[in-house]
Design an enzyme around this catalytic site. Structure first.
Site, PDB file in Angstrom:
ATOM      1  N   SER A 168       0.920  -0.976   0.125  1.00 31.33           N
ATOM      2  CA  SER A 168       0.147  -0.344  -0.184  1.00 31.33           C
ATOM      3  C   SER A 168       0.754   0.857  -0.039  1.00 31.33           C
ATOM      4  O   SER A 168       2.260   0.701   0.594  1.00 31.33           O
ATOM      5  CB  SER A 168      -1.040   0.186   1.141  1.00 31.33           C
ATOM      6  OG  SER A 168      -1.270   1.260   2.057  1.00 31.33           O
ATOM      7  N   TYR A 183      -1.859   5.428  -5.244  1.00 32.14           N
ATOM      8  CA  TYR A 183      -2.941   6.535  -4.765  1.00 32.14           C
ATOM      9  C   TYR A 183      -2.616   8.015  -5.404  1.00 32.14           C
ATOM     10  O   TYR A 183      -1.176   8.072  -5.647  1.00 32.14           O
ATOM     11  CB  TYR A 183      -3.242   6.876  -3.634  1.00 32.14           C
ATOM     12  CG  TYR A 183      -4.337   5.997  -2.082  1.00 32.14           C
ATOM     13  CD1 TYR A 183      -5.639   6.243  -2.593  1.00 32.14           C
ATOM     14  CD2 TYR A 183      -4.173   5.285  -1.468  1.00 32.14           C
ATOM     15  CE1 TYR A 183      -6.274   5.161  -2.256  1.00 32.14           C
ATOM     16  CE2 TYR A 183      -4.376   4.567  -0.458  1.00 32.14           C
ATOM     17  CZ  TYR A 183      -5.936   4.321  -0.950  1.00 32.14           C
ATOM     18  OH  TYR A 183      -6.475   3.801   0.094  1.00 32.14           O
ATOM     19  N   THR A 197      -6.137   2.486  -7.095  1.00 31.71           N
ATOM     20  CA  THR A 197      -7.245   2.780  -6.253  1.00 31.71           C
ATOM     21  C   THR A 197      -8.296   3.929  -6.200  1.00 31.71           C
ATOM     22  O   THR A 197      -7.476   4.956  -6.521  1.00 31.71           O
ATOM     23  CB  THR A 197      -7.019   2.666  -4.687  1.00 31.71           C
ATOM     24  OG1 THR A 197      -5.837   1.407  -4.706  1.00 31.71           O
ATOM     25  CG2 THR A 197      -8.232   2.438  -3.947  1.00 31.71           C
ATOM     26  N   LYS A 252      -8.390  -0.550  -9.206  1.00 35.31           N
ATOM     27  CA  LYS A 252      -8.964  -0.874  -7.315  1.00 35.31           C
ATOM     28  C   LYS A 252     -10.089  -0.386  -7.233  1.00 35.31           C
ATOM     29  O   LYS A 252      -9.863   0.647  -6.990  1.00 35.31           O
ATOM     30  CB  LYS A 252      -8.000  -1.702  -6.843  1.00 35.31           C
ATOM     31  CG  LYS A 252      -8.601  -1.836  -5.059  1.00 35.31           C
ATOM     32  CD  LYS A 252      -7.207  -2.586  -4.638  1.00 35.31           C
ATOM     33  CE  LYS A 252      -7.810  -2.574  -3.145  1.00 35.31           C
ATOM     34  NZ  LYS A 252      -8.421  -1.563  -2.057  1.00 35.31           N
ATOM     35  N   HIS A 272     -14.010  -1.830  -0.953  1.00 32.81           N
ATOM     36  CA  HIS A 272     -12.630  -1.079   0.308  1.00 32.81           C
ATOM     37  C   HIS A 272     -13.376  -1.880   0.728  1.00 32.81           C
ATOM     38  O   HIS A 272     -12.891  -1.485   2.287  1.00 32.81           O
ATOM     39  CB  HIS A 272     -12.587   0.227  -0.073  1.00 32.81           C
ATOM     40  CG  HIS A 272     -11.266   0.617   0.396  1.00 32.81           C
ATOM     41  ND1 HIS A 272     -10.764   1.342  -0.344  1.00 32.81           N
ATOM     42  CD2 HIS A 272     -10.454   1.206   1.636  1.00 32.81           C
ATOM     43  CE1 HIS A 272      -9.432   2.216   0.305  1.00 32.81           C
ATOM     44  NE2 HIS A 272      -9.196   1.852   0.744  1.00 32.81           N
TER      45      HIS A 272
HETATM   46  C1  FNR Z   1      -7.784  -1.241   3.670  1.00 38.27           C
HETATM   47  N1  FNR Z   1      -7.447  -1.244   2.523  1.00 38.27           N
HETATM   48  C2  FNR Z   1      -7.431  -0.557   1.185  1.00 38.27           C
HETATM   49  N2  FNR Z   1      -6.707  -0.367   0.094  1.00 38.27           N
HETATM   50  C3  FNR Z   1      -6.214   0.343  -0.758  1.00 38.27           C
HETATM   51  O1  FNR Z   1      -5.991   0.639  -1.869  1.00 38.27           O
HETATM   52  N3  FNR Z   1      -5.108   0.829  -0.399  1.00 38.27           N
HETATM   53  C4  FNR Z   1      -4.732   1.163   1.184  1.00 38.27           C
HETATM   54  O2  FNR Z   1      -3.571   1.871   1.853  1.00 38.27           O
HETATM   55  C5  FNR Z   1      -5.713   0.924   1.929  1.00 38.27           C
HETATM   56  N4  FNR Z   1      -5.779   0.354   3.410  1.00 38.27           N
HETATM   57  C6  FNR Z   1      -6.354  -0.120   3.917  1.00 38.27           C
HETATM   58  C7  FNR Z   1      -6.784  -0.123   5.420  1.00 38.27           C
HETATM   59  C8  FNR Z   1      -7.156  -1.435   5.766  1.00 38.27           C
HETATM   60  C9  FNR Z   1      -6.590  -1.833   7.956  1.00 38.27           C
HETATM   61  C10 FNR Z   1      -7.966  -2.269   5.744  1.00 38.27           C
HETATM   62  C11 FNR Z   1      -9.232  -3.567   6.210  1.00 38.27           C
HETATM   63  C12 FNR Z   1      -8.342  -2.261   4.447  1.00 38.27           C
HETATM   64  C13 FNR Z   1      -8.775  -2.494   1.590  1.00 38.27           C
HETATM   65  C14 FNR Z   1      -8.726  -3.245   0.539  1.00 38.27           C
HETATM   66  O3  FNR Z   1      -6.856  -3.117  -0.387  1.00 38.27           O
HETATM   67  C15 FNR Z   1      -9.038  -4.225   0.943  1.00 38.27           C
HETATM   68  O4  FNR Z   1     -10.060  -3.585  -0.443  1.00 38.27           O
HETATM   69  C16 FNR Z   1      -9.739  -5.220   2.118  1.00 38.27           C
HETATM   70  O5  FNR Z   1      -9.519  -4.713   3.180  1.00 38.27           O
HETATM   71  C17 FNR Z   1     -10.690  -6.309   1.272  1.00 38.27           C
HETATM   72  O6  FNR Z   1     -12.054  -6.525   2.125  1.00 38.27           O
HETATM   73  P1  FNR Z   1     -11.952  -7.139   3.800  1.00 38.27           P
HETATM   74  O7  FNR Z   1     -10.904  -8.768   2.883  1.00 38.27           O
HETATM   75  O8  FNR Z   1     -10.631  -6.417   4.177  1.00 38.27           O
HETATM   76  O9  FNR Z   1     -13.126  -7.548   3.778  1.00 38.27           O
END
Ligand code: FNR
Length: 364
Positions: free
Chosen positions: A107, A130, A156, A233, A257
């Site tokens: 990330s 991002y 994203t 994404k 997300h």
């Molecule tokens: C995320 N997600 C996320 N997505 C992204 O593109 N950049 C990011 O920095 C983050 N940071 C992030 C932090 C935390 C704590 C969570 C839980 C999620 C979203 C992540 O990539 C993904 O889409 C989801 O976590 C998928 O869902 P589940 O499996 O957690 O339900």
């Protein structure tokens, strides 16, 4: 400690080890968490029609993603702030993930630099990007990821602004001083602190720095900055997926997300058929948000996805036991997938097809 036998057990065990505020940051969804719950429920609703009397003594869940062989169709979703779970943060996670031959998506908001993550990795890496208001920061991140050996980007697109995660407001979530937004430290943006009773520190930070004016032209601009594949994404509609491909996307990640952005947004599994149909096999379709069981992989592939991304359960493993915890979460997940393949009469992924889906779910 009770033995964790599935990924949900890891969430409960992680909750006992983490501060309320850090656990809340990981676990929470936006608003009433309708979408957060719907994600898991959508996978749970689908029923399968297993095939009998197939020789499944040899089972092979491996596949190829963007030209790279992986032992199962699973990547680890990009998530920020792994050091909230464990002092080794992303370095422990990436060792576990790449050690099992899986792709780790780092990330932008990691608490280790993308260079340090690359140095700790023993396998393939993708970088989640991002797009910042300050395009020089975005350009610099792209250059750094290329130089460090990342092989693809996930851009994203579902964060024009941050969703309202009320747990973070209630808990007054702050990134501790020893947790830095490491990739952004060189631009003087390493710290997330502040917030109020109306807005969390994370929301304040994101809304100040992220670009709410992103459009399809921005996708073209990002593509003009790199020769590496760029996946989008956060896509939730067939028309956006098709448009993404027109703009050169080399993969679509169906994601909301993890229910952290638009509350009341559709669950990802619900829109997967529409997206698979719009993509017409031109690029891989990945899906995340709500994947909790190995059998969910069979369901996603039966509908036409190429792979799933696993999110929060990886962080729960990290919180419970660092690298070993992530390794165990991934191997539990792999055992569940292997078991589901055998019981569905599928010796390999090519045997998974829409005929496995029960007819009363034909709309899937
Ligand atoms: C995320 N997600 C996320 N997505 C992204 O593109 N950049 C990011 O920095 C983050 N940071 C992030 C932090 C935390 C704590 C969570 C839980 C999620 C979203 C992540 O990539 C993904 O889409 C989801 O976590 C998928 O869902 P589940 O499996 O957690 O339900």
């Amino acid at each position: 400690m009770r033995v964790c036998v599935n990924l949900a057990d890891y969430e409960q065990a992680a909750k006992l080890r983490m501060t309320k505020s850090a656990f809340g940051y990981y676990a929470a969804g936006a608003g009433d968490e309708l979408t957060l719950r719907a994600n898991v429920e959508a996978f749970q609703r689908l029923r399968l029609r297993p095939r009998m009397l197939v020789d499944v003594t040899q089972r092979d869940p491996s596949t190829t993603l963007l030209g790279h062989r992986v032992p199962m169709p699973v990547t680890v979703a990009p998530m920020g702030f792994h050091r909230l779970a464990h002092p080794e943060g992303e370095l422990a996670t990436v060792r576990a993930v790449t050690g099992q031959g899986l792709i780790f998506v780092a990330s932008t908001m990691a608490t280790s630099t993308l260079e340090a993550i690359a140095a700790a990795a023993t396998g393939r890496l993708w970088f989640q990007l991002y797009c910042f208001r300050d395009r020089e920061i975005t350009r610099s991140l792209i250059r750094r990821a290329e130089a460090a050996g990342y092989s693809a980007f996930q851009l994203t697109v579902d964060v024009p602004v941050l969703g309202r995660r009320e747990a973070d407001i209630r808990n007054n979530f702050q990134l501790p001083e020893d947790c830095r937004v490491a990739n952004l430290e060189p631009y003087g943006l390493g710290s997330i602190r502040g917030g109020s009773d109306r807005e969390s520190s994370a929301q304040e930070y994101t809304d100040r720095l992220f670009d709410a004016s992103l459009t399809w032209e921005t996708v073209d601009w990002i593509r003009s900055q790199t020769r590496l594949p760029v996946m989008l994404k956060g896509i939730l509609r067939g028309d956006d997926a098709a448009r993404g491909i027109d703009h050169g996307a080399t993969g679509i990640v169906v994601s909301n997300h993890g229910g952290r952005q638009l509350d009341s947004g559709v669950s990802t599994f619900e829109v997967l058929p529409e997206i698979v149909q719009a993509v017409r096999g031109r690029v891989p379709v990945l899906i995340d948000s709500g994947v909790r069981r190995g059998v969910d992989v069979v369901k996603a592939l039966a509908v036409g996805a190429s792979a799933v991304q696993l999110g929060r359960p990886v962080l729960w493993g990290l919180a419970v036991d660092g690298q070993a915890g992530v390794e165990r979460v991934l191997s539990l997940f792999r055992m569940e997938l292997d078991n589901a393949l055998a019981l569905c009469g599928c010796p390999n992924l090519a045997a998974i097809g829409p005929d496995l889906i029960a007819r009363r779910f034909a709309e899937f």
